[in-house]
Design an enzyme around this catalytic site. Structure first.
Site, PDB file in Angstrom:
ATOM      1  N   ARG A 193     146.829  23.331  44.606  1.00 51.48           N
ATOM      2  CA  ARG A 193     146.280  22.529  45.626  1.00 51.48           C
ATOM      3  C   ARG A 193     146.234  21.030  45.095  1.00 51.48           C
ATOM      4  O   ARG A 193     146.169  20.916  43.955  1.00 51.48           O
ATOM      5  CB  ARG A 193     144.768  22.717  46.248  1.00 51.48           C
ATOM      6  CG  ARG A 193     144.778  24.198  46.827  1.00 51.48           C
ATOM      7  CD  ARG A 193     143.134  24.436  47.332  1.00 51.48           C
ATOM      8  NE  ARG A 193     143.004  26.027  48.021  1.00 51.48           N
ATOM      9  CZ  ARG A 193     142.969  26.785  47.231  1.00 51.48           C
ATOM     10  NH1 ARG A 193     142.625  26.979  45.886  1.00 51.48           N
ATOM     11  NH2 ARG A 193     142.924  28.001  47.888  1.00 51.48           N
ATOM     12  N   LYS A 220     138.832  24.484  46.241  1.00 49.43           N
ATOM     13  CA  LYS A 220     138.513  24.347  47.634  1.00 49.43           C
ATOM     14  C   LYS A 220     137.695  25.753  47.881  1.00 49.43           C
ATOM     15  O   LYS A 220     136.813  25.736  48.740  1.00 49.43           O
ATOM     16  CB  LYS A 220     139.610  24.513  48.826  1.00 49.43           C
ATOM     17  CG  LYS A 220     139.326  24.665  50.063  1.00 49.43           C
ATOM     18  CD  LYS A 220     140.629  24.325  50.669  1.00 49.43           C
ATOM     19  CE  LYS A 220     140.243  24.614  52.321  1.00 49.43           C
ATOM     20  NZ  LYS A 220     141.661  24.566  53.158  1.00 49.43           N
ATOM     21  N   HIS A 305     150.831  20.252  49.819  1.00 56.51           N
ATOM     22  CA  HIS A 305     150.786  21.681  49.997  1.00 56.51           C
ATOM     23  C   HIS A 305     152.037  22.457  49.653  1.00 56.51           C
ATOM     24  O   HIS A 305     152.067  23.575  49.360  1.00 56.51           O
ATOM     25  CB  HIS A 305     150.011  22.217  51.227  1.00 56.51           C
ATOM     26  CG  HIS A 305     149.861  23.320  51.387  1.00 56.51           C
ATOM     27  ND1 HIS A 305     148.747  24.041  50.860  1.00 56.51           N
ATOM     28  CD2 HIS A 305     150.332  24.381  52.358  1.00 56.51           C
ATOM     29  CE1 HIS A 305     148.632  25.436  51.186  1.00 56.51           C
ATOM     30  NE2 HIS A 305     149.696  25.631  52.075  1.00 56.51           N
ATOM     31  N   ARG A 308     152.526  24.274  46.416  1.00 61.44           N
ATOM     32  CA  ARG A 308     151.640  25.659  46.433  1.00 61.44           C
ATOM     33  C   ARG A 308     152.441  26.600  47.431  1.00 61.44           C
ATOM     34  O   ARG A 308     152.628  27.943  46.851  1.00 61.44           O
ATOM     35  CB  ARG A 308     150.182  25.369  46.835  1.00 61.44           C
ATOM     36  CG  ARG A 308     149.434  26.376  46.941  1.00 61.44           C
ATOM     37  CD  ARG A 308     147.798  25.966  47.114  1.00 61.44           C
ATOM     38  NE  ARG A 308     147.124  27.142  47.468  1.00 61.44           N
ATOM     39  CZ  ARG A 308     146.494  27.826  46.952  1.00 61.44           C
ATOM     40  NH1 ARG A 308     146.753  27.653  45.531  1.00 61.44           N
ATOM     41  NH2 ARG A 308     145.507  28.780  47.304  1.00 61.44           N
ATOM     42  N   HIS A 331     143.886  32.825  45.635  1.00 64.93           N
ATOM     43  CA  HIS A 331     143.702  33.227  46.761  1.00 64.93           C
ATOM     44  C   HIS A 331     142.541  34.673  46.274  1.00 64.93           C
ATOM     45  O   HIS A 331     142.694  35.344  45.674  1.00 64.93           O
ATOM     46  CB  HIS A 331     144.613  33.862  47.480  1.00 64.93           C
ATOM     47  CG  HIS A 331     145.607  32.866  48.118  1.00 64.93           C
ATOM     48  ND1 HIS A 331     146.587  32.187  47.728  1.00 64.93           N
ATOM     49  CD2 HIS A 331     145.308  32.448  49.649  1.00 64.93           C
ATOM     50  CE1 HIS A 331     147.037  31.354  48.514  1.00 64.93           C
ATOM     51  NE2 HIS A 331     146.214  31.234  49.614  1.00 64.93           N
ATOM     52  N   TYR A 340     152.123  33.794  53.746  1.00 64.45           N
ATOM     53  CA  TYR A 340     153.077  33.134  52.912  1.00 64.45           C
ATOM     54  C   TYR A 340     154.178  34.244  52.819  1.00 64.45           C
ATOM     55  O   TYR A 340     155.531  34.378  52.524  1.00 64.45           O
ATOM     56  CB  TYR A 340     152.596  32.812  51.630  1.00 64.45           C
ATOM     57  CG  TYR A 340     151.518  31.503  51.770  1.00 64.45           C
ATOM     58  CD1 TYR A 340     152.130  30.183  52.168  1.00 64.45           C
ATOM     59  CD2 TYR A 340     150.217  31.673  51.705  1.00 64.45           C
ATOM     60  CE1 TYR A 340     151.178  29.334  51.893  1.00 64.45           C
ATOM     61  CE2 TYR A 340     149.317  30.633  51.806  1.00 64.45           C
ATOM     62  CZ  TYR A 340     149.781  29.237  52.007  1.00 64.45           C
ATOM     63  OH  TYR A 340     148.979  28.285  52.186  1.00 64.45           O
TER      64      TYR A 340
END
Length: 357
Positions: A193, A220, A305, A308, A331, A340
């Site tokens: 990120r 995050k 972004h 990523r 993740h 994705y």
């Protein structure tokens, strides 16, 4: 004779019991943890109020989240002031009116964050949160049903491996070009990120025989600050090799006598010298946009972004298992990765390719 149950605290033994830590003044500790509401509700006062909370209160969320809460509360308080109602503590009807007033103008994600900020502020002062009332819950459910399906989230294009090579191809040997190459290549290879890239310090990056060992101290989805370690291996192509890109940029930092602090730094306007402060997430996004525009890519189609998203999409197309991608991207569940992966494998083993069209 005074029983043990009624023995006054002054008669406690002078020697501490083994394994028990005695607090000199327990009431003082409780007082320090008690939260008094802000004196005023302007943005700077709210930010100062939240920034001044006891570390135990702030430890559960990142500094960026507390700053976002301050901004959200300021917006709510400003609206309340215009309506002549109290924002803290607020009545459920006040929050209900706020949702009705902003349901069309603000995105659902923004409104959800505003509700979270309002709830946290009330819990801090030990007041009932108006967001838990049935009327507010019903209104929020109605907003999601009414506006959710027709509101689309702006999606930026993913910078795939081929696009990354295109972005770095024109970069030369200037200090800014070298920095941007390392930023783009490492940002992609680490599935970082933009906030994670901006938060890297020199001490977080170690060069090993196998590649770069990078310590991501916070992110995050890591509100508790546990951090994670990821590796960036050597690439097959010099132009897109994260290790060689970093070593070249690290040599520039060394020439400037920089051995600690932010890994990626801003330049002066002329690009001749480095600033002591690190780059922000917004500045990193601007690098992606600027380098995209330089090779003829619409800069509005990409953002921080994109690096990523591009890594995850490229890895999915290459058949990399979800768990391996997640180890790099951070993740926490396959469900959060699924969008994705679906995009990346849209045309792989596509049923429409096998029906004789």
């Amino acid at each position: 004779m005074t029983s043990a149950a009624t023995q006054p605290i002054e008669q406690a033994p002078e020697e501490p019991v083994e394994g028990v830590v005695l607090v000199a003044d327990p009431s003082r500790e409780v007082q320090d943890l008690a939260v008094v509401g802000p004196a005023t509700l302007d943005p700077s006062s709210l930010e100062s109020w939240l920034a001044g909370l006891h570390p135990l209160h702030r430890a559960g969320r990142s500094a960026a989240t507390w700053r976002a809460y301050a901004s959200d509360l300021a917006h709510f308080a400003t609206w309340c002031s215009r309506q002549g109602v109290t924002p803290l503590p607020a009545e459920p009807g006040t929050v209900l009116g706020y949702l009705h007033a902003h349901g069309e103008a603000l995105s659902l994600s923004t409104l959800q964050r505003r509700l979270a900020a309002i709830s946290v502020a009330h819990r801090l002062i030990d007041a009932p949160s108006p967001t838990t009332s049935e009327t507010v819950r019903l209104a929020w459910s109605g907003l999601r049903r009414t506006h959710g399906p027709r509101r689309t989230v702006r999606k930026v294009d993913a910078v795939l491996t081929t696009t990354l090579a295109q972005l770095v191809a024109p970069l030369g040997e200037s200090a800014m070009d070298i920095r941007d190459r390392a930023l783009l290549v490492m940002g992609f290879a680490g599935a970082f990120r933009r906030s994670e890239l901006a938060g890297l310090n020199l001490a977080d990056i170690t060069v090993t025989d196998d590649g770069l060992r990078i310590s991501v101290r916070s992110s995050k989805t890591d509100q508790e600050g546990q951090g994670r370690i990821i590796g960036l291996p050597y690439g097959s192509h010099r132009a897109t090799c994260p290790v060689r890109s970093w070593l070249t940029w690290a040599a520039i930092l060394d020439q400037h006598g920089i051995s600690e602090g932010p890994a990626f730094r801003s330049f002066t306007k002329a690009g001749r010298s480095l600033k002591p402060r690190g780059m922000t997430g917004e500045a990193i996004a601007e690098v992606v946009k600027r380098r995209a525009a330089a090779v003829g890519i619409d800069p509005t189609s990409v953002a921080g972004h994109s690096l990523r998203a591009g890594f995850i999409t490229s890895a999915a197309r290459a058949g990399v298992p979800d768990r391996t991608i997640m180890r790099q991207s951070g993740h926490r569940s396959p469900a959060s990765l699924s969008a994705y992966v679906r995009e990346g494998t849209l045309f792989q083993d596509n049923a429409a390719a096998h029906v004789g069209l």
